[in-house]
Design a protein around this motif. Structure first.
Motif, PDB file in Angstrom:
ATOM      1  N   TYR A  66       0.819  -1.210   0.000  1.00 19.28           N
ATOM      2  CA  TYR A  66       0.000   0.000   0.000  1.00 19.28           C
ATOM      3  C   TYR A  66       0.862   1.275   0.000  1.00 19.28           C
ATOM      4  O   TYR A  66       0.874   2.035   0.983  1.00 19.28           O
ATOM      5  N   VAL A  69      -1.938   5.769   0.434  1.00 15.98           N
ATOM      6  CA  VAL A  69      -3.138   5.499   1.229  1.00 15.98           C
ATOM      7  C   VAL A  69      -3.909   6.795   1.409  1.00 15.98           C
ATOM      8  O   VAL A  69      -3.318   7.857   1.658  1.00 15.98           O
ATOM      9  N   LEU A 134      -4.813   2.136  -1.392  1.00 18.08           N
ATOM     10  CA  LEU A 134      -5.744   1.826  -0.315  1.00 18.08           C
ATOM     11  C   LEU A 134      -6.534   3.084   0.015  1.00 18.08           C
ATOM     12  O   LEU A 134      -5.948   4.144   0.263  1.00 18.08           O
TER      13      LEU A 134
END
Length: 213
Positions: A66, A69, A134
């Motif tokens: 990720y 984010v 994400l």
């Protein structure tokens, strides 16, 4: 079943959704700045239920890096801090409509300066560059009311994902069935998991969606 105070809360915000989008955004900014006139009004940093929900959410995330984010509705950055600790190589953007909340979020996450930033914005209207690996939205969608606003919010969140990115929605159960229905039906998303925590005083759902290539 939703508790009576929650039902009243939802009715209030459904009435706000009858306003135009800009007017609704202005009301929400004032509302949340008023709530954040004192620190941590919902005890997000200390309440055992909230901590359980955060750990449950983190525990549902597939093992991955990720790199980028986004947390929509980050409030004072309590969960942002957990994300930054769990993913030390990630660049994290927290977004909230309350500048008062973000002032405290920046202080709380000062140790992550350089890779954690906070943006004062309405996620529905801000011109974010997409490509996030994400995107997390927790305890936020019910503030928008229903119908077209909820559909727009769900599509907006999905549009921020990179190909193969993960969208995580966390909301009270069974209300989550209504709040997540547009993500469930989005042609660009595949639902890859859902965990419902029934055995807490306020049941909640963690729903995971993968952006299709």
């Amino acid at each position: 079943m939703a508790r009576f105070p929650d039902l009243l809360h939802r009715a209030l915000f459904t009435s706000f959704s009858l306003l135009g989008r800009r007017s609704q955004g202005a009301v929400l900014r004032r509302y949340f700045d008023w709530w954040h006139r004192r620190p941590d009004p919902w005890r997000l940093s200390s309440d055992t239920y909230e901590q359980h929900k955060y750990q449950t959410t983190l525990g549902q995330l597939p093992d991955a890096a990720y790199p980028r984010v986004l947390e929509a509705g980050c409030s004072e950055g309590v969960f942002t801090e957990l994300l930054a600790t769990a993913y030390p190589d990630a660049e994290i953007t927290g977004v909230d409509i309350s500048e008062k909340a973000l002032e405290r979020a920046r202080l709380r996450n000062g140790k992550f300066a350089g890779r954690v930033r906070f943006v004062h914005a309405d996620i529905l209207d801000h011109d974010f560059r997409g490509g996030f690996d994400l995107v997390i939205c927790a305890e936020t969608l019910y503030y928008l009311g229903g119908g077209d606003r909820l559909r727009h919010a769900s599509h907006r969140l999905a549009s921020l994902l990179a190909a193969g990115g993960l969208l995580v929605l966390v909301h009270p159960w069974p209300e989550a069935q209504r709040l997540h229905r547009f993500a469930d039906a989005a042609p660009g998303l595949s639902k890859i998991g859902e965990r419902v925590e029934h055995h807490v005083h306020r049941p909640f759902s963690v729903s995971l969606y993968r952006a299709r290539p």
